[in-house]
Structures are given as structure tokens and as C-alpha cells.
Design a protein around this motif. Structure first.
Motif, PDB file in Angstrom:
ATOM      1  N   MET A  78     -12.947   1.525   3.511  1.00 23.52           N
ATOM      2  CA  MET A  78     -13.424   0.199   3.096  1.00 23.52           C
ATOM      3  C   MET A  78     -13.327   0.040   1.571  1.00 23.52           C
ATOM      4  O   MET A  78     -13.461  -1.059   1.057  1.00 23.52           O
ATOM      5  CB  MET A  78     -14.859  -0.051   3.579  1.00 23.52           C
ATOM      6  N   GLN A 115      -4.808  12.962   4.078  1.00 22.61           N
ATOM      7  CA  GLN A 115      -3.883  12.360   3.110  1.00 22.61           C
ATOM      8  C   GLN A 115      -3.986  13.067   1.755  1.00 22.61           C
ATOM      9  O   GLN A 115      -2.964  13.362   1.110  1.00 22.61           O
ATOM     10  CB  GLN A 115      -4.218  10.868   2.984  1.00 22.61           C
ATOM     11  N   TRP A 127     -17.108   9.906   8.903  1.00 25.22           N
ATOM     12  CA  TRP A 127     -16.659   9.215  10.106  1.00 25.22           C
ATOM     13  C   TRP A 127     -15.379   9.829  10.678  1.00 25.22           C
ATOM     14  O   TRP A 127     -14.989   9.518  11.807  1.00 25.22           O
ATOM     15  CB  TRP A 127     -16.362   7.754   9.751  1.00 25.22           C
ATOM     16  N   THR A 132      -9.552   5.509  14.406  1.00 27.97           N
ATOM     17  CA  THR A 132      -8.145   5.496  13.988  1.00 27.97           C
ATOM     18  C   THR A 132      -7.272   5.379  15.230  1.00 27.97           C
ATOM     19  O   THR A 132      -7.678   5.727  16.342  1.00 27.97           O
ATOM     20  CB  THR A 132      -7.725   6.790  13.246  1.00 27.97           C
ATOM     21  N   TRP A 136     -25.303   7.462   4.891  1.00 28.28           N
ATOM     22  CA  TRP A 136     -24.754   6.171   5.347  1.00 28.28           C
ATOM     23  C   TRP A 136     -25.867   5.369   6.013  1.00 28.28           C
ATOM     24  O   TRP A 136     -26.354   5.741   7.095  1.00 28.28           O
ATOM     25  CB  TRP A 136     -23.621   6.405   6.353  1.00 28.28           C
ATOM     26  N   HIS A 196     -12.453  -0.261  12.360  1.00 29.88           N
ATOM     27  CA  HIS A 196     -12.486   0.248  10.987  1.00 29.88           C
ATOM     28  C   HIS A 196     -13.630   1.256  10.844  1.00 29.88           C
ATOM     29  O   HIS A 196     -14.718   1.043  11.387  1.00 29.88           O
ATOM     30  CB  HIS A 196     -12.701  -0.926  10.032  1.00 29.88           C
ATOM     31  N   PRO A 197     -13.382   2.344  10.097  1.00 29.91           N
ATOM     32  CA  PRO A 197     -14.424   3.358   9.923  1.00 29.91           C
ATOM     33  C   PRO A 197     -15.761   2.795   9.412  1.00 29.91           C
ATOM     34  O   PRO A 197     -16.810   3.357   9.702  1.00 29.91           O
ATOM     35  CB  PRO A 197     -13.803   4.309   8.898  1.00 29.91           C
ATOM     36  N   MET A 198     -15.752   1.688   8.712  1.00 29.42           N
ATOM     37  CA  MET A 198     -17.025   1.117   8.245  1.00 29.42           C
ATOM     38  C   MET A 198     -17.822   0.521   9.415  1.00 29.42           C
ATOM     39  O   MET A 198     -18.989   0.208   9.274  1.00 29.42           O
ATOM     40  CB  MET A 198     -16.790   0.060   7.157  1.00 29.42           C
ATOM     41  N   VAL A 209     -18.262   2.144  12.318  1.00 28.17           N
ATOM     42  CA  VAL A 209     -18.452   3.287  13.214  1.00 28.17           C
ATOM     43  C   VAL A 209     -19.709   3.141  14.070  1.00 28.17           C
ATOM     44  O   VAL A 209     -19.790   3.692  15.164  1.00 28.17           O
ATOM     45  CB  VAL A 209     -18.468   4.603  12.399  1.00 28.17           C
ATOM     46  N   THR A 210     -20.678   2.348  13.616  1.00 29.45           N
ATOM     47  CA  THR A 210     -21.879   2.130  14.424  1.00 29.45           C
ATOM     48  C   THR A 210     -21.594   1.198  15.612  1.00 29.45           C
ATOM     49  O   THR A 210     -22.407   1.089  16.526  1.00 29.45           O
ATOM     50  CB  THR A 210     -23.014   1.514  13.585  1.00 29.45           C
ATOM     51  N   ARG A 268     -18.371  10.832  20.714  1.00 33.00           N
ATOM     52  CA  ARG A 268     -16.942  10.677  21.002  1.00 33.00           C
ATOM     53  C   ARG A 268     -16.575  11.332  22.332  1.00 33.00           C
ATOM     54  O   ARG A 268     -15.758  10.801  23.095  1.00 33.00           O
ATOM     55  CB  ARG A 268     -16.140  11.248  19.838  1.00 33.00           C
ATOM     56  N   GLU A 291      -4.702   7.166  15.745  1.00 35.56           N
ATOM     57  CA  GLU A 291      -4.403   8.528  16.191  1.00 35.56           C
ATOM     58  C   GLU A 291      -5.471   9.029  17.169  1.00 35.56           C
ATOM     59  O   GLU A 291      -5.167   9.595  18.222  1.00 35.56           O
ATOM     60  CB  GLU A 291      -4.315   9.465  14.981  1.00 35.56           C
ATOM     61  N   GLN A 292      -6.729   8.772  16.822  1.00 34.08           N
ATOM     62  CA  GLN A 292      -7.828   9.188  17.699  1.00 34.08           C
ATOM     63  C   GLN A 292      -7.747   8.458  19.041  1.00 34.08           C
ATOM     64  O   GLN A 292      -7.927   9.064  20.111  1.00 34.08           O
ATOM     65  CB  GLN A 292      -9.156   8.881  16.990  1.00 34.08           C
ATOM     66  N   HIS A 325     -13.736   6.184   1.128  1.00 33.41           N
ATOM     67  CA  HIS A 325     -13.845   5.513   2.428  1.00 33.41           C
ATOM     68  C   HIS A 325     -12.808   4.388   2.517  1.00 33.41           C
ATOM     69  O   HIS A 325     -12.589   3.671   1.542  1.00 33.41           O
ATOM     70  CB  HIS A 325     -15.258   4.944   2.557  1.00 33.41           C
ATOM     71  N   LEU A 330       0.819  -1.204   0.000  1.00 39.33           N
ATOM     72  CA  LEU A 330       0.000   0.000   0.000  1.00 39.33           C
ATOM     73  C   LEU A 330       0.864   1.271   0.000  1.00 39.33           C
ATOM     74  O   LEU A 330       0.562   2.210  -0.757  1.00 39.33           O
ATOM     75  CB  LEU A 330      -0.922  -0.062   1.222  1.00 39.33           C
ATOM     76  N   TRP A 385      -5.130  -1.321   8.908  1.00 36.77           N
ATOM     77  CA  TRP A 385      -4.117  -1.545   7.861  1.00 36.77           C
ATOM     78  C   TRP A 385      -4.145  -0.490   6.768  1.00 36.77           C
ATOM     79  O   TRP A 385      -3.129  -0.194   6.147  1.00 36.77           O
ATOM     80  CB  TRP A 385      -4.298  -2.940   7.235  1.00 36.77           C
ATOM     81  N   TRP A 386      -5.318   0.088   6.508  1.00 36.02           N
ATOM     82  CA  TRP A 386      -5.505   1.062   5.435  1.00 36.02           C
ATOM     83  C   TRP A 386      -4.941   2.440   5.791  1.00 36.02           C
ATOM     84  O   TRP A 386      -4.804   3.298   4.911  1.00 36.02           O
ATOM     85  CB  TRP A 386      -7.006   1.223   5.173  1.00 36.02           C
ATOM     86  N   ASP A 387      -4.626   2.690   7.037  1.00 38.41           N
ATOM     87  CA  ASP A 387      -4.370   4.039   7.552  1.00 38.41           C
ATOM     88  C   ASP A 387      -3.038   4.593   7.047  1.00 38.41           C
ATOM     89  O   ASP A 387      -1.979   4.030   7.336  1.00 38.41           O
ATOM     90  CB  ASP A 387      -4.380   3.989   9.082  1.00 38.41           C
ATOM     91  N   PRO A 388      -3.067   5.724   6.334  1.00 38.19           N
ATOM     92  CA  PRO A 388      -1.820   6.304   5.834  1.00 38.19           C
ATOM     93  C   PRO A 388      -0.859   6.700   6.962  1.00 38.19           C
ATOM     94  O   PRO A 388       0.328   6.834   6.725  1.00 38.19           O
ATOM     95  CB  PRO A 388      -2.271   7.553   5.063  1.00 38.19           C
ATOM     96  N   LYS A 389      -1.374   6.883   8.155  1.00 40.62           N
ATOM     97  CA  LYS A 389      -0.532   7.289   9.280  1.00 40.62           C
ATOM     98  C   LYS A 389      -0.191   6.123  10.209  1.00 40.62           C
ATOM     99  O   LYS A 389       0.243   6.322  11.347  1.00 40.62           O
ATOM    100  CB  LYS A 389      -1.226   8.403  10.071  1.00 40.62           C
ATOM    101  N   ARG A 395       0.673   4.253  -2.944  1.00 38.02           N
ATOM    102  CA  ARG A 395       0.405   5.663  -2.647  1.00 38.02           C
ATOM    103  C   ARG A 395       1.477   6.564  -3.245  1.00 38.02           C
ATOM    104  O   ARG A 395       1.177   7.659  -3.741  1.00 38.02           O
ATOM    105  CB  ARG A 395       0.289   5.827  -1.121  1.00 38.02           C
ATOM    106  N   VAL A 432     -10.585   0.890  -0.175  1.00 37.74           N
ATOM    107  CA  VAL A 432      -9.159   1.087  -0.450  1.00 37.74           C
ATOM    108  C   VAL A 432      -8.716   0.358  -1.715  1.00 37.74           C
ATOM    109  O   VAL A 432      -7.754   0.764  -2.364  1.00 37.74           O
ATOM    110  CB  VAL A 432      -8.316   0.662   0.779  1.00 37.74           C
TER     111      VAL A 432
END
Lengths: 263, 263
Positions: A139, A151, A174, B148, A197, B137-139, B141-142, B110, B150-151, A137, A106, B173-177, A110, A141
Motif C-alpha cells: 500500500m 523482491q 501479511w 497474491t 497492524w 490487496h495485502p492492506m 488482509v482482514t 489460510r 501466486e498464493q 508494504h 512500475l 497491480w503492485w506485485d513484482p511477480k 524497479r 508503493v
């Protein structure tokens, strides 16, 4: 005051071709249009341009450039820039693509995406067509390896003038850093897309909800987008295999109009 | 060197109860176990404790506390802390919950979540049970409005000692940071969970893949986790309605063991 409505043609792409969509927008008093390139190609670029202009519609974007993992990405993106220029679009939307088949790298994807945008940017600048990086999103990716506004803005900072972002509420609602990153984006917000959503989302790509049917606080996000200086349209983009793509498209457009007051 | 393997009991929860899972771990040479509380309750806490100890297994976490939107969240979380203490777990995993029914106010959720963690933290400290905030994962969120690393780490910074994070490769895994945030986490990484992201994910919650069957570069993420100072187990957690929950659980555990070399 509510921002004007634009229809992203994906919203009724299963029911109507571009000519029918243009007629539908006029019939329902929808003033903006964001066409997909396959629909433009089917109608013919010159005819699409003439019909959109003759009907007094504003093009709010062209979907899409990007997909840099495709073999012919460069020539295809240059054509997309030309089409966006012809149609007077304020931006070409970039859906940047995921990872090449077989790869799990990944970070490399990028970095490659940044190189590809840099490679088409001179042509985009010459044509006066800003490029709008759309973070998808996380999901999704596999469809785009740019997944947060932060980003995307880091990419914009690195690439310089002529690049901004498309902010789609579905992709970014989100994000704990949404408010600060929209403020950071400022005038680089080249498009604002809306839908909702669904609490019980059944598919990662094609189960978006109509505004008001889900969990996104659209007025709040719009307030942040406007605070950043955005004065463009609100563009409805609903991918919905299981619901809205099955409905009478006149009902879809009527509903979009009705729901705009709550967005 | 490979980190030791732990089995999160969700991985075979449809096929086996906790007693059968403990037997299975022993049979397959899996040295760690992370039990879910419903399974502990079914076996009885004292019996679970005895059986895990007698079989020489290490508890790598207790799943789960959190869900702060539930009516009895406080008493339930205090019980969870007590259970984690009894079992000698290195952390109680917190899945923090989403938004209350009818709400669209994610920022309020939050902020409420932070208050709830602060409210149970004194008891957790007294019991010597670190709380591990797990960003989902943000998907999802419910299910958890912390999305994340970071959060989660910002929460840790605000809450002080006794709080860390659970890093689940599937969620982050998807997180750029990711790399920088794992480094920032350091010794606050209280658990490391693995599985894989299937290229054609069919469900937002229960379609995780076995390690090696998807797109996550697990060795890369493990290297970042280890660089941060983590020396615990790799805990396999696979929610898989459509595949692994339907298989012979001995096959599932055998496969987990086999795939560990590539993680």
C-alpha cells in the motif's frame, strides 16, 4: 530470551529532538537507537556521534538512504553512507522511492532502483556500510517500489555483497512467503523492526500501532528472524499521527519497554 | 480491440437498486453485469434472472461467496453457488475472509480457508459453477487472507479442477511477480476487474479511483491478461465512499464507458 530493544527515532519525532531522545533512551534503559538523518543534521553529526557514544547507546541503523527519484539522489546517498559510517551503524536503511511524477511504469522504476543501488554500492563497500533494502508494504508503493522480501532478496542476489534487507514486521507480516523468505535471507537480515497492524487502520502511512495492540504475531515472526541467524536488536518504529505522536514521549518509551516481553 | 465492459454493481450500489442498475446498463450500452447477492436478494432471484436475460445482459460473475469465518459459511456458500448457477454466471467470486476475531494466526486462517473451499467445491462442480478465488490487496488482509495471485494459484493447484482466480487490477497491480503469475494462471483467470489506485488513497477499503485517475498501467496489465488467454469482459468495480458513490450514477456509467478506451 528477548532481543534487546532499539528505538527508531521516528517513534517520538513529533515530541522530541535527538538530544531529548538520547536522554529518554538512557532514562528508560533502552540500549539501541536508530536515528533519522534530519534529526542528526539538526544536532550536528559530530555532536550526535559523541552524545550517542558517551551515553553508551548502540546505533542499530541510520534512516534513511534511497529515494532515488529525487534529483540529488546520488550525492545525498553518498552523504548518508558517510554519516552511517561515522555513527558506526550496522546498515544504512534504503527506502527506495516509488515512481517519478507522471509515470505509471512500475517495472521501469524497479529497474532504475536497481541501477541506483548499484551506483552507490562501491562507496558503501569502501565505507564498510552495508545497505539494507527495506521492502515497504504494497500500500506504500508510492514511497517504495520494493514491496516484498522476495523482491528485495532478488535484488540482493543481483547486486552481490554489501546489500541486505531490513525486515519490518509491519510491512511484511501479511506475506504468505514470509517464513521461507526470512530463511532465505539468513545473515542478510540487517535490521528487524517492530510495531503492530491496527485492525481498523485509518491511514496508509501514519497509523501504526504499538506492539500488542494489533494483529501481528510478533513472537512468531521473531522466531523466524532468529532462526535465520539474526542476533541484533528489535527496533521499534511507530508512525502514528493520530495516537502515539500525540502522547507524552516518556509514556511512549515506557510502553515500548513493557510490551517487549510479548514481542 | 478493447474487451467488452461489465459493471460490477458495487460501483453504484449507494445510488441504485438492481432494477435501476440494469436499466442504467441498457441506457449506457454496457453489456455485462456482475451483481452482488444482497441486491439479487432484494429484487428476488427469479426476477433478477428474468430481467437480466430480457435486457440482453451477460452476467460476468456473482459477488460473492467466501467469508469462511462466518458461522453459516457453508449453507451460505451453497446458496451462492445455486444463485450463480441460476444466473448463468461464469464464476462465483470468493472473498475468503481474514482471521477469526481474537486470532493472530494467519497461517492457520489460510489453511482453514483451503479446507472450506475444498468442502464446497464438489457442489460447485456439480452445479457447473467455477469458483474464482480473488486475492485482495495485502492492506485488506482482514477481509481476505489470500493476498497474491501466486498464493491463489497455489491454492488452485492444490484444489484441482473447478477453481480459478479473479484478477482485480487494484489488488494486484503492485506485485513484482504479476506478469509471470498471470501467465501461470492462463485459462484459470475467471474474471478481470478494473479501477485505479489513487496517488493519495484516503481509506483502505473504499477509496478506489476511476480508471485513468490513478497510477495503474491498465493497458499493460490487460495485455498480460489477454496474453494468458482471457477473452472475457473488463469489469469495473469501484468502491468509493468519498467520490463516485456520491455522484449521479448516470455520470458514473458514462465515465466508465468513456474511460474504457484507455484501459
Amino acid at each position: 530470551m528477548t532481543l534487546k530493544l532499539s528505538l527508531n527515532t521516528a517513534t517520538v519525532r513529533k515530541q522530541w529532538n535527538l538530544a531529548q531522545i538520547i536522554d529518554g533512551c538512557v532514562r528508560h534503559g533502552i540500549e539501541g537507537l536508530s536515528p533519522w538523518r534530519d534529526q542528526i543534521a539538526q544536532m550536528g553529526l559530530a555532536q550526535a556521534k559523541k552524545s550517542i557514544r558517551d551515553n553508551g547507546l548502540t546505533v542499530t541503523g541510520v534512516c534513511r538512504g534511497g529515494f532515488f527519484m529525487e534529483k540529488d539522489w546520488k550525492s545525498d546517498n553518498l552523504r548518508a553512507i558517510e554519516e552511517a559510517h561515522e555513527l558506526g551503524a550496522p546498515a544504512l536503511i534504503l527506502v527506495v522511492g516509488g515512481m517519478p511524477a507522471g509515470s505509471k511504469d512500475l517495472p521501469a522504476s524497479r529497474s532504475y532502483i536497481e541501477d541506483c543501488i548499484a551506483a552507490i554500492l562501491p562507496e558503501a563497500r569502501k565505507a564498510g556500510v552495508p545497505l539494507a533494502i527495506e521492502p515497504l508494504h504494497p500500500m506504500q508503493v508510492t514511497r517504495a517500489a520494493v514491496n516484498t522480501l522476495e523482491q528485495a532478496l532478488d535484488l540482493c542476489d543481483a547486486l552481490g555483497p554489501g546489500v541486505g534487507v531490513a525486515a519490518d514486521a509491519y510491512h511484511i507480516w501479511w506475506d504468505p512467503k514470509l517464513k521461507s523468505q526470512l530463511a532465505r535471507a539468513g545473515k542478510r537480515i540487517l535490521g528487524y523492526h517492530i510495531c503492530d497492524w491496527l485492525p481498523a487502520t485509518r491511514d496508509l502511512f501514519n497509523d501504526r500501532g504499538m506492539m500488542g495492540d494489533g494483529l501481528i504475531d510478533l513472537p512468531l515472526i521473531r522466531s523466524w528472524v532468529e532462526a535465520a541467524g539474526y542476533r541484533g536488536f528489535q527496533e521499534v518504529e511507530i508512525f502514528s499521527e493520530l495516537d502515539w505522536w500525540k502522547r507524552d514521549p516518556d509514556e511512549v518509551l515506557r510502553t515500548c519497554k513493557e510490551r517487549l516481553a510479548g514481542c
